[in-house]
Write an enzyme that holds these catalytic residues in place. Structure first.
Site, short mmCIF file in Angstrom:
data_model
loop_
_atom_site.label_atom_id
_atom_site.label_comp_id
_atom_site.label_asym_id
_atom_site.label_seq_id
_atom_site.Cartn_x
_atom_site.Cartn_y
_atom_site.Cartn_z
CB SER A 100 -0.93 -0.07 1.35
OG SER A 100 -1.85 -1.07 0.98
CB THR A 153 -3.38 4.39 2.18
OG1 THR A 153 -3.50 2.93 1.81
CG2 THR A 153 -4.22 4.81 0.85
CD GLU A 267 -6.54 3.59 3.26
OE1 GLU A 267 -6.08 3.91 4.48
OE2 GLU A 267 -5.85 2.48 3.01
CG HIS A 276 -3.61 -8.61 4.54
ND1 HIS A 276 -2.39 -8.96 3.76
CD2 HIS A 276 -3.59 -7.20 4.20
CE1 HIS A 276 -2.01 -8.06 3.17
NE2 HIS A 276 -2.75 -7.16 3.16
MG MG Z 1 -4.30 1.57 3.44
ZN ZN Z 2 -2.50 -5.18 2.27
#
Ligand code: MG
Ligand code: ZN
Length: 379
Positions: A100, A153, A267, A276
């Site tokens: 990311s 991010t 985000e 994940h």
């Molecule tokens: Mg992120």
């Molecule tokens: Zn990730």
């Protein structure tokens, strides 16, 4: 008519996930020898296509299979469906599979770089980001995330550092950044630091009003920051509620007071974490929350036709697929094939002035160049 299993009936899927096959004779091409420098894009736009405001939405870990799953697992309207323009971005970093941080840097700063890089190029040099460029144009800037505001991010939109894991270093960039509004968790990286510095005081000294308990409005404040949890916001499954949509609406209200327009990055951080964890319930609940937020954003953009909305992901996560359950074409069995990220092309959705610039197939760092050119066509 939709034909699929009732929502949340997928427990068997998780126990039936099979390991990734790695016995293919086809080896991936060596992208390390390919140039990743951005190509020039056209600076010609149709009349009146320059947006005043840009709302840039990143679903972390959101590939086409995640978005497709909304069709079958969201009960109400899917707002991704409402975007007239769709493109595809290629998300490899200087590794075949991006993280990311590198993807965030490509989108925020315009260059492909190494995994873990926050706002720096492949040699480690600082790169100007969209928020810094927009401030020079007189624009206001906002950031919202459901992960720590220091997480990879959002960090790429205000910090410059060679390792995403150094949250306390990343936090130290925020007080003097070009950000005017932020909302997310990550309080401990500001007020419970190894160096004993209280960055809440530093934020206040730099003009921020800081709120740490709820999304209380501060209509008179020039700059506002909300740090609402120590590390991460709760999962939707654990009762996060309407934080993302509420923070988005507050940010738009705050930033739209600026006569020169605004840039706002939002985000949906935890779609990735569901991937994940190979936890479909976690993933889809986070994506439904993000999709509902898209509804609020599109409602604003439809009323304010000077607002460009661009929605994408940084990469897909988990090797999610939506396959027939044991050959039954009336049942979907969502399954994951990996705990990590994917190399898949990632869809880009756009609405508003300049949206047509986002059709086609391009590298993810072109998102920066396209948005920059739209905000500042003369530069
Ligand atoms: Mg992120
Ligand atoms: Zn990730």
């Amino acid at each position: 008519m939709k034909t699929h299993t009732p929502k949340l009936i997928f427990f068997l899927a998780l126990s039936l996930v099979t390991a990734c096959k790695d016995n293919t004779s086809i080896t991936p091409i060596d992208k390390s020898s390919k140039s990743v420098s951005p190509i020039q894009i056209s600076h010609t736009f149709s009349t009146g296509a320059q947006p005043k405001n840009v709302i840039f939405v990143i679903g972390d870990g959101t590939g086409i299979n995640q978005i497709s799953a909304l069709e079958f697992y969201k009960e109400h309207h899917v707002y991704y469906d409402d975007f007239p323009i769709v493109g595809l971005s290629k998300v490899s970093s200087t590794s075949l599979i991006t993280d990311s941080a590198a993807a965030g840097t490509a989108m925020a700063c315009g260059e492909k770089t190494f995994n873990k890089a926050i706002g720096v190029d492949a040699q480690g040099n600082d790169l100007p980001n969209l928020i810094e460029l927009n401030e020079q144009l007189g624009g206001a800037n906002g950031l919202i995330a459901t992960s720590s505001i220091t997480h990879a991010t959002p960090a790429c939109f205000y910090a410059h550092h060679n390792d995403r894991n150094d949250h306390e270093i990343i936090a130290s960039f925020l007080p003097k950044s070009s950000v005017d509004f932020f909302a997310g968790p990550g309080l401990k990286y500001f007020n419970n630091r190894e160096d004993q510095v209280n960055l809440i005081d530093t934020l206040k000294a730099n003009g921020f009003t800081i709120e740490t308990t709820n999304l209380k409005a501060y209509p008179e404040a020039q700059k506002v920051g909300y740090l609402l949890a120590d590390k991460d916001m709760p999962k939707m499954l654990d009762g996060r509620g309407s934080f993302l949509i509420d923070a988005t609406q507050m940010a738009i209200e705050h930033l739209s007071k600026n006569d020169n327009g605004f840039f706002l990055m939002i985000e949906g951080s935890q779609v990735d974490w569901g991937g994940h964890d190979n936890d479909f319930d976690y993933m889809i609940s986070e994506l439904i929350d993000l999709d509902d937020t898209l509804g609020a954003i599109l409602a604003y953009a439809k009323q304010n036709q000077n607002t460009l909305v661009v929605v994408t992901g940084d990469h897909a996560t988990g090797g999610l697929s939506l396959s027939a359950d044991n050959g039954d074409y009336n049942k979907i069995k969502p399954s994951f094939s990996s705990p990590g990220h994917n190399a898949d092309w990632i869809p880009v959705f756009a609405y508003g002035p300049g949206a047509e610039q986002f059709s086609g197939v391009y590298e993810n760092n072109m998102l920066f160049h396209k948005i920059k050119a739209l905000l500042s066509p003369d530069n």
